[in-house]
Design a protein around this motif. Structure first.
Motif, PDB file in Angstrom:
ATOM      1  N   ILE A  80       6.533 -19.256 -26.051  1.00 19.50           N
ATOM      2  CA  ILE A  80       5.127 -18.897 -25.879  1.00 19.50           C
ATOM      3  C   ILE A  80       4.699 -17.842 -26.896  1.00 19.50           C
ATOM      4  CG2 ILE A  80       5.472 -17.052 -24.180  1.00 19.50           C
ATOM      5  CD1 ILE A  80       3.007 -18.175 -22.723  1.00 19.50           C
ATOM      6  N   LYS A  82       4.042 -16.690 -30.500  1.00 16.99           N
ATOM      7  CA  LYS A  82       3.810 -17.208 -31.851  1.00 16.99           C
ATOM      8  C   LYS A  82       4.633 -16.432 -32.879  1.00 16.99           C
ATOM      9  CE  LYS A  82       1.062 -19.619 -34.782  1.00 16.99           C
ATOM     10  NZ  LYS A  82       1.715 -19.329 -36.029  1.00 16.99           N
ATOM     11  N   VAL A  97      10.198 -26.446 -33.713  1.00 16.57           N
ATOM     12  CA  VAL A  97       9.680 -25.566 -32.669  1.00 16.57           C
ATOM     13  C   VAL A  97       8.210 -25.848 -32.375  1.00 16.57           C
ATOM     14  CG1 VAL A  97      11.275 -23.691 -33.135  1.00 16.57           C
ATOM     15  CG2 VAL A  97       9.125 -23.789 -34.369  1.00 16.57           C
ATOM     16  N   MET A  98       7.791 -25.518 -31.164  1.00 18.60           N
ATOM     17  CA  MET A  98       6.374 -25.644 -30.841  1.00 18.60           C
ATOM     18  C   MET A  98       5.947 -24.521 -29.902  1.00 18.60           C
ATOM     19  SD  MET A  98       5.976 -28.664 -28.090  1.00 18.60           S
ATOM     20  CE  MET A  98       6.580 -29.943 -29.158  1.00 18.60           C
ATOM     21  N   LEU A  99       4.652 -24.281 -29.896  1.00 18.88           N
ATOM     22  CA  LEU A  99       4.099 -23.220 -29.077  1.00 18.88           C
ATOM     23  C   LEU A  99       3.696 -23.825 -27.741  1.00 18.88           C
ATOM     24  CD1 LEU A  99       3.230 -20.225 -29.404  1.00 18.88           C
ATOM     25  CD2 LEU A  99       0.996 -21.048 -30.052  1.00 18.88           C
ATOM     26  N   ARG A 100       4.284 -23.329 -26.662  1.00 16.66           N
ATOM     27  CA  ARG A 100       3.973 -23.909 -25.367  1.00 16.66           C
ATOM     28  C   ARG A 100       4.384 -22.937 -24.277  1.00 16.66           C
ATOM     29  NH1 ARG A 100       1.345 -28.534 -23.019  1.00 16.66           N
ATOM     30  NH2 ARG A 100       2.406 -29.053 -21.087  1.00 16.66           N
TER      31      ARG A 100
END
Lengths: 278, 132
Positions: A80, A82, A97-100
């Motif tokens: 979560i 950034k 990777v991803m923002l979640r």
């Protein structure tokens, strides 16, 4: 130890400065790597098996992901913060990777991952950071979604730092309600510092729980994360040992003489304490 | 974001469950990676792939994978091309759009932003779970 969960929500706590600190501190890296290694071991993937797709929940700067890469698997991570993810991009981790927000579930198709690991992340779900957050609901969404993105027979190993017994109960009961089998595994239960909680979950019913480490006393000393406390160090006499002893002063004067500096000659008073004036 | 991730992703808003993929990919900036071809991984991932998504993306990158059949898994050349598409193409900037609800997820610096807003959350709790 202070708990970051009490200070600020994760996306704010792990800001630019904190993320960098986290990812450059060798002690933190060592602890994270050891825990990730242990979590990977608990997944009990056969040694010759390579090329699986794993999920890293709360991947941060990708320290735990590196462990997965080392074992020859691909991984997708989410976090979560950034700033943490930016650090992972800078470090050029091999995974993606991803923002979640993990309390919102996972944005993947069903049956995608062969396994999942998570290092020190899910305790954050126990806190309500926003007015619309309901920890129980978020945990349910999390586990439901985790159950669906894992393949049948897939495993998830989640390491976390529970604050109290109620949190353990809250997390594991949410997992069981979503259809997982398995349970809690505690490494080094007799040590305050090396004690680590792992939630080992199976999507099928055929898994058997692995054994915990460090239940016997001898093993606890050699394995696991070493912890050196300043107080213990002082007690052992490694810190605050008198540095400026007579020998040290003499040695230094000798060195300075060699360098051609002006040095007072040695006498019987060299290296002695002055008498108290009052 | 690698194409592999794109292929696995789906929109998880409740009304999109089962329909929220493949996400429409809009690419502004791409970078190439140089990971070594991994046969084992490609074979493992093969049955899990969503071929509609693969063909869609392959067309976007002007890549001709050739006909895809069940025997493709034995074809080394095909697997190599597939691996290059999945793991060596990284979308740096762009956006993803859900084919069902048209929700747009931006991709920035290679990181897709999948955060949902307050009113989009909790929609994917199934009713029977709530009753328990």
């Amino acid at each position: 130890m202070s708990r970051p969960e009490h200070i600020a929500p994760p996306e704010i706590f792990y800001d630019d400065v904190e993320s960098r600190k986290y990812s450059s501190n060798s002690r933190i890296i060592e602890i994270q790597t050891t825990m990730a290694e242990r979590a990977y071991e608990l997944l009990s993937i056969p040694e010759d098996k390579e090329g699986l797709l794993l999920l890293d929940i709360g991947c941060g700067s990708g320290i735990s992901g590196d462990v997965i890469t080392d074992h020859g698997h691909e991984w997708i991570g989410m976090d979560i913060s950034k700033d943490m993810l930016d650090v992972s991009i800078e470090r050029e981790v091999e995974g993606d990777v991803m923002l979640r927000d993990i309390g919102q579930g996972f944005p993947f198709r069903a049956g995608t991952f062969d396994g999942a690991i998570s290092i020190s992340a899910i305790q954050w779900l126990c806190n309500a950071e926003k007015s619309h957050h309901n920890p129980r609901k978020r945990l349910l969404v999390f586990f439901q979604s985790l159950f669906s993105v894992l393949t049948r027979g897939g495993k998830a190993v989640l390491q976390f730092y529970p604050e109290n017994a109620a949190q353990i109960e809250m997390i594991s009961s949410a997992a069981m309600r979503c259809g997982f089998t398995g349970g809690l595994l505690v490494d080094f239960p007799n040590s305050t510092k090396a004690k680590k909680y792992f939630l080992v979950l199976f999507t099928g019913s055929n898994g058997s729980m692995p054994a915990a480490k460090g239940v016997g006393i001898e093993e606890a000393e050699e394995d696991g994360v070493k912890y050196v406390n300043r107080k213990t160090e002082i007690r052992r006499g490694n810190i605050n040992k008198r540095v400026k002893t007579k020998d040290w002063i003499k040695g230094k004067k000798e060195r300075q003489r060699h360098q051609g500096k002006e040095v007072k000659s040695d006498s019987q008073y060299t290296g002695r304490k002055r008498k108290p004036r009052f | 974001m690698k194409i592999l991730t794109h292929n696995m992703m789906a929109c998880t808003k409740r009304q999109c469950v089962g329909r929220g993929f493949p996400l429409l990919l809009e690419v502004k900036d791409v970078s190439k990676l140089e990971q070594e071809f991994n046969v084992e991984f490609t074979k493992n991932i093969f049955p899990k792939l969503d071929w509609k998504g693969i063909t869609m993306v392959a067309a976007q990158f002007n890549l001709n994978l050739g006909p895809i059949t069940e025997k493709s898994i034995e074809d080394e050349e095909f697997l190599k091309n597939l691996y290059n598409l999945l793991c060596n193409v990284k979308v740096m900037t762009g956006q993803l759009t859900c084919p069902n609800c048209q929700r747009v997820y931006p991709i920035d610096q290679g990181i897709p932003n999948m955060l949902l807003k307050e009113d989009e959350i909790y929609q994917d709790i199934q009713p029977e779970q709530q009753q328990q």
